[in-house]
Design a protein around this motif. Structure first.
Motif, PDB file in Angstrom:
ATOM      1  N   PRO A 107       0.818  -1.227   0.000  1.00 11.85           N
ATOM      2  CA  PRO A 107       0.000   0.000   0.000  1.00 11.85           C
ATOM      3  C   PRO A 107       0.848   1.273   0.000  1.00 11.85           C
ATOM      4  N   ALA A 108       2.072   1.198   0.527  1.00  8.80           N
ATOM      5  CA  ALA A 108       2.912   2.400   0.572  1.00  8.80           C
ATOM      6  C   ALA A 108       3.370   2.842  -0.812  1.00  8.80           C
ATOM      7  N   LEU A 109       3.312   1.949  -1.797  1.00  7.45           N
ATOM      8  CA  LEU A 109       3.712   2.301  -3.154  1.00  7.45           C
ATOM      9  C   LEU A 109       2.523   2.942  -3.864  1.00  7.45           C
ATOM     10  N   PRO A 110       2.659   4.174  -4.365  1.00  5.38           N
ATOM     11  CA  PRO A 110       1.531   4.857  -5.014  1.00  5.38           C
ATOM     12  C   PRO A 110       0.948   4.034  -6.156  1.00  5.38           C
ATOM     13  N   LEU A 111      -0.368   4.208  -6.379  1.00  3.48           N
ATOM     14  CA  LEU A 111      -1.050   3.423  -7.402  1.00  3.48           C
ATOM     15  C   LEU A 111      -0.455   3.673  -8.787  1.00  3.48           C
ATOM     16  N   ALA A 112      -0.095   4.924  -9.087  1.00  2.72           N
ATOM     17  CA  ALA A 112       0.507   5.219 -10.395  1.00  2.72           C
ATOM     18  C   ALA A 112       1.838   4.488 -10.557  1.00  2.72           C
ATOM     19  N   ALA A 113       2.616   4.400  -9.479  1.00  2.00           N
ATOM     20  CA  ALA A 113       3.881   3.668  -9.539  1.00  2.00           C
ATOM     21  C   ALA A 113       3.636   2.168  -9.720  1.00  2.00           C
ATOM     22  N   CYS A 114       2.577   1.661  -9.113  1.00  2.00           N
ATOM     23  CA  CYS A 114       2.225   0.244  -9.294  1.00  2.00           C
ATOM     24  C   CYS A 114       1.843  -0.035 -10.742  1.00  2.00           C
ATOM     25  N   PHE A 115       1.054   0.874 -11.331  1.00  2.00           N
ATOM     26  CA  PHE A 115       0.713   0.715 -12.745  1.00  2.00           C
ATOM     27  C   PHE A 115       1.965   0.792 -13.618  1.00  2.00           C
ATOM     28  N   ALA A 116       2.888   1.688 -13.267  1.00  2.00           N
ATOM     29  CA  ALA A 116       4.127   1.812 -14.036  1.00  2.00           C
ATOM     30  C   ALA A 116       4.942   0.523 -13.956  1.00  2.00           C
ATOM     31  N   LEU A 117       5.016  -0.077 -12.780  1.00  2.00           N
ATOM     32  CA  LEU A 117       5.746  -1.336 -12.624  1.00  2.00           C
ATOM     33  C   LEU A 117       5.109  -2.442 -13.451  1.00  2.00           C
ATOM     34  N   ALA A 118       3.775  -2.530 -13.408  1.00  2.00           N
ATOM     35  CA  ALA A 118       3.079  -3.548 -14.196  1.00  2.00           C
ATOM     36  C   ALA A 118       3.274  -3.308 -15.697  1.00  2.00           C
ATOM     37  N   ALA A 119       3.277  -2.035 -16.100  1.00  2.00           N
ATOM     38  CA  ALA A 119       3.443  -1.721 -17.519  1.00  2.00           C
ATOM     39  C   ALA A 119       4.833  -2.093 -18.018  1.00  2.00           C
ATOM     40  N   VAL A 120       5.859  -1.800 -17.221  1.00  2.00           N
ATOM     41  CA  VAL A 120       7.215  -2.093 -17.668  1.00  2.00           C
ATOM     42  C   VAL A 120       7.494  -3.596 -17.642  1.00  2.00           C
ATOM     43  N   LEU A 121       6.681  -4.352 -16.909  1.00  2.00           N
ATOM     44  CA  LEU A 121       6.816  -5.810 -16.892  1.00  2.00           C
ATOM     45  C   LEU A 121       6.025  -6.493 -18.005  1.00  2.00           C
ATOM     46  N   SER A 122       5.219  -5.742 -18.756  1.00  2.00           N
ATOM     47  CA  SER A 122       4.372  -6.353 -19.779  1.00  2.00           C
ATOM     48  C   SER A 122       5.106  -6.740 -21.061  1.00  2.00           C
ATOM     49  N   PRO A 123       6.170  -6.028 -21.502  1.00  2.00           N
ATOM     50  CA  PRO A 123       6.858  -6.473 -22.725  1.00  2.00           C
ATOM     51  C   PRO A 123       7.522  -7.828 -22.552  1.00  2.00           C
ATOM     52  N   THR A 124       7.460  -8.643 -23.594  1.00  2.00           N
ATOM     53  CA  THR A 124       8.045  -9.988 -23.580  1.00  2.00           C
ATOM     54  C   THR A 124       9.238 -10.051 -24.518  1.00  2.00           C
ATOM     55  N   ASP A 125       9.991 -11.129 -24.410  1.00  2.00           N
ATOM     56  CA  ASP A 125      11.223 -11.304 -25.192  1.00  2.00           C
ATOM     57  C   ASP A 125      11.128 -12.627 -25.935  1.00  2.00           C
ATOM     58  N   ALA A 126      10.772 -12.572 -27.228  1.00  2.00           N
ATOM     59  CA  ALA A 126      10.602 -13.798 -28.016  1.00  2.00           C
ATOM     60  C   ALA A 126      11.937 -14.488 -28.292  1.00  2.00           C
ATOM     61  N   VAL A 127      13.024 -13.714 -28.398  1.00  2.00           N
ATOM     62  CA  VAL A 127      14.346 -14.308 -28.636  1.00  2.00           C
ATOM     63  C   VAL A 127      14.741 -15.201 -27.471  1.00  2.00           C
ATOM     64  N   ALA A 128      14.510 -14.711 -26.247  1.00  2.00           N
ATOM     65  CA  ALA A 128      14.823 -15.513 -25.068  1.00  2.00           C
ATOM     66  C   ALA A 128      13.962 -16.768 -25.015  1.00  2.00           C
ATOM     67  N   VAL A 129      12.695 -16.656 -25.405  1.00  2.00           N
ATOM     68  CA  VAL A 129      11.808 -17.812 -25.390  1.00  2.00           C
ATOM     69  C   VAL A 129      12.318 -18.897 -26.331  1.00  2.00           C
ATOM     70  N   SER A 130      12.713 -18.502 -27.537  1.00  2.00           N
ATOM     71  CA  SER A 130      13.205 -19.472 -28.509  1.00  2.00           C
ATOM     72  C   SER A 130      14.466 -20.167 -28.007  1.00  2.00           C
ATOM     73  N   ALA A 131      15.351 -19.409 -27.357  1.00  2.00           N
ATOM     74  CA  ALA A 131      16.584 -20.000 -26.840  1.00  2.00           C
ATOM     75  C   ALA A 131      16.316 -20.887 -25.632  1.00  2.00           C
ATOM     76  N   LEU A 132      15.381 -20.478 -24.782  1.00  2.00           N
ATOM     77  CA  LEU A 132      15.102 -21.237 -23.563  1.00  2.00           C
ATOM     78  C   LEU A 132      14.355 -22.528 -23.856  1.00  2.00           C
ATOM     79  N   ALA A 133      13.595 -22.573 -24.949  1.00  2.00           N
ATOM     80  CA  ALA A 133      12.834 -23.779 -25.263  1.00  2.00           C
ATOM     81  C   ALA A 133      13.744 -24.952 -25.595  1.00  2.00           C
TER      82      ALA A 133
END
Length: 559
Positions: A107-133
């Motif tokens: 709760p101490a983390l502002p809601l806008a900062a929480c949305f920012a954290l979730a947004a920056v975690l949304s991009p994925t890395d297909a190159v890493a997926v192909s290598a990890l498979a």
């Protein structure tokens, strides 16, 4: 540290990782991350302060441009509903769902900062997926979807992140204004990239009419295009990431209308392959360099302030966020598949690309684990400002960086363990590209036979030898016999695919053995000075091109 030494050290790490991956048997991204973390310990003293804006400029545009260039356009447009729903809809769903979860946990983390954290975690890395498979591989339709998603969600995720950060810094936010701005930013980036890609393609087409235009010069212009598209878009306030992607796709579409020549194609393929390998390797090494400093210091400070409960709480937060990201992805994919199926039924379309992709539970779970986070997330979260507009410190900045970095590591480890297990032994539908390739080879051979026969008759008519000799026809007969032999083998593929596949693998191996024997003999002749360096290098180049083509065919057959 001197910049030149740093660059050389990073390149050395990438080179060493290619050797270590054979020893450790770990996926290449994890090997490179571990290597980066190992050389960052105090005894080695290699520490890098990652500058997010410089990172985005040097690494992101060429990689996304190459992905846009390589992405099959037909599959991209066929799967556009899924790709756009994942790249934009899933990002918005993740921002809201994970953002509120983080705010509920902290709760101490502002809601806008929480949305920012979730947004920056949304991009994925297909190159890493192909290598990890690993060797298990990923079904092509799923991989095309993941690649298309990764192409687009970098821009959507970072744009949402910028809006959330702006709201946290200024304290003001308007949903209507943000939606309009997002549409303008996305459309502007796509438009600028497509325009520049088309313009360069038209310029190259004009240059193709000139004689003796060096392939290297044309490739140098292509290498500069992603940076030009990115910088121009960012200068105009639109998405530089989408501009780089659109430039690659547009240039590829324009280039398909002309023939740049074999030399240009070969050089371009090798150059871009090397650039992608090196840049991806440097990215993962840089990520490893950041891990001990960010994660280690975060846990250390938390232990000093709260005892053992502090680090345990931080790890629990990271695990909960990582699990929420996978769950949000699974929920969204499940909804997307059902909506897509209902829409296809309503439209009366039963095309293969609209059928439910994960027919089995393991493939469905693999789709969820394939949302691996990578360097884009790290670069984005490191760009969080230190202070707000009123001069007060940005609340929770260090916590956001710690959580994002830890979630990246967790997603990589989970995918490295889970994806090979889920994909091992899974059966997928027949690959339609194999039939397309066979038909294309058949048509190409038939066209070659017709063209060779016509050219031979024309050449013999021009010679008009009095003795009735027809050297061109004799040469054509040998070539046509070779083509007919290939056609016979290709037509057999339709009836006995398993035996033909085994014969194809054996033929490939024998051809490689023959090429290796030719290369050894050329080396012997060069050693005894029977041929000079020029002849030796030219013949080696021919063998190398043949070997590259054979190995490419072998990799495609194994895919």
């Amino acid at each position: 540290m001197n910049a030149a030494i740093l660059v050389l050290a990073l390149l050395l790490c990438v080179a060493v990782s290619a050797i270590l991956v054979r020893v450790t048997r770990l996926p290449l991204p994890l090997t490179q991350i571990a290597l980066g973390a190992a050389i960052s310990v105090p005894d080695f003293g290699l520490h890098v302060d990652l500058e997010p804006h410089l990172f985005m400029l040097l690494f992101v545009p060429p990689l996304l441009f190459a992905d846009g260039w390589r992405m099959p356009k037909r599959e991209f447009f066929r799967l556009r509903e899924r790709i756009l729903a994942l790249a934009f809809g899933l990002v918005l769903f993740t921002v809201v769902a994970v953002g509120y979860l983080v705010h509920w946990m902290i709760p101490a983390l502002p809601l806008a900062a929480c949305f920012a954290l979730a947004a920056v975690l949304s991009p994925t890395d297909a190159v890493a997926v192909s290598a990890l498979a690993g060797r298990a591989g990923i079904p092509k339709q799923l991989m095309y979807t993941l690649e298309g998603e990764a192409l687009m969600n970098d821009a959507s995720g970072l744009t949402a992140f910028n809006f959330a950060i702006a709201a946290a810094v200024t304290g003001a936010f308007s949903l209507t204004q943000a939606s309009v701005s997002f549409a303008v930013v996305a459309a502007g980036g796509l438009g600028i990239g497509a325009l520049l890609g088309w313009a360069l393609g038209a310029f190259q087409q004009w240059l193709a009419g000139w004689n003796r235009v060096e392939a290297q010069g044309s490739i140098a212009m292509v290498l500069l295009l992603p940076f030009a598209a990115y910088l121009m878009a960012e200068e105009l306030g639109v998405s530089g990431i989408l501009a780089a992607v659109a430039a690659g796709m547009a240039l590829n579409l324009k280039s398909a209308q002309r023939d740049p020549g074999a030399q240009t194609r070969i050089a371009s393929t090798h150059i871009w392959s090397m650039i992608e390998y090196v840049l991806n390797g440097v990215i993962f090494v840089l990520l490893g360099l950041q891990l001990p400093d960010i994660v280690g210091k975060g846990l250390e400070y938390s232990y000093q302030d709260h005892g053992l409960a502090g680090p345990m709480r931080l790890i629990a937060y990271a695990l909960a966020i990582a699990a929420a990201l996978v769950l949000a992805r699974l929920v969204w994919v499940w909804l997307l598949l059902h909506v897509t199926r209902l829409y296809a039924i309503w439209r009366g379309d039963d095309a293969p690309h609209l059928r439910p992709l994960p027919r089995r539970r393991r493939l469905f779970l693999a789709t969820g684990l394939a949302g691996v986070r990578g360097a884009i997330t790290l670069a984005g979260v490191l760009s969080v400002p230190f202070v707000l507009d009123d001069g007060t410190p940005f609340t929770g900045r260090n916590l956001m960086i710690f959580l994002a970095t830890t979630v990246i590591l967790i997603s990589l480890l989970v995918a490295a363990i889970g994806l090979p297990l889920l994909l091992r032994g899974i059966t997928v539908e027949d690959d339609p590209e194999a039939e397309e390739e066979r038909n294309a080879r058949l048509h190409a051979c038939e066209a070659a036979i017709a063209a060779v026969g016509e050219a031979a008759r024309r050449l013999d008519a021009q010679r008009g030898d009095a003795d009735g000799a027809a050297p061109a026809s004799d040469a054509a007969a040998r070539l046509i016999a070779n083509y007919e032999l290939r056609i016979h083998g290709l037509r057999e593929d339709q009836d006995t695919p398993q035996s033909v596949a085994a014969r194809g693998r054996a033929e490939l191996e024998l051809r490689l053995v023959g090429i290796d024997a030719e290369r050894r003999e050329l080396t012997r002749l060069h050693r005894v000075e029977a041929i000079n360096d020029t002849v030796y290098n030219d013949l080696l180049y021919e063998l190398d091109v043949r070997e590259s083509a054979l190995r490419l065919r072998g990799r495609r057959a194994e895919a």
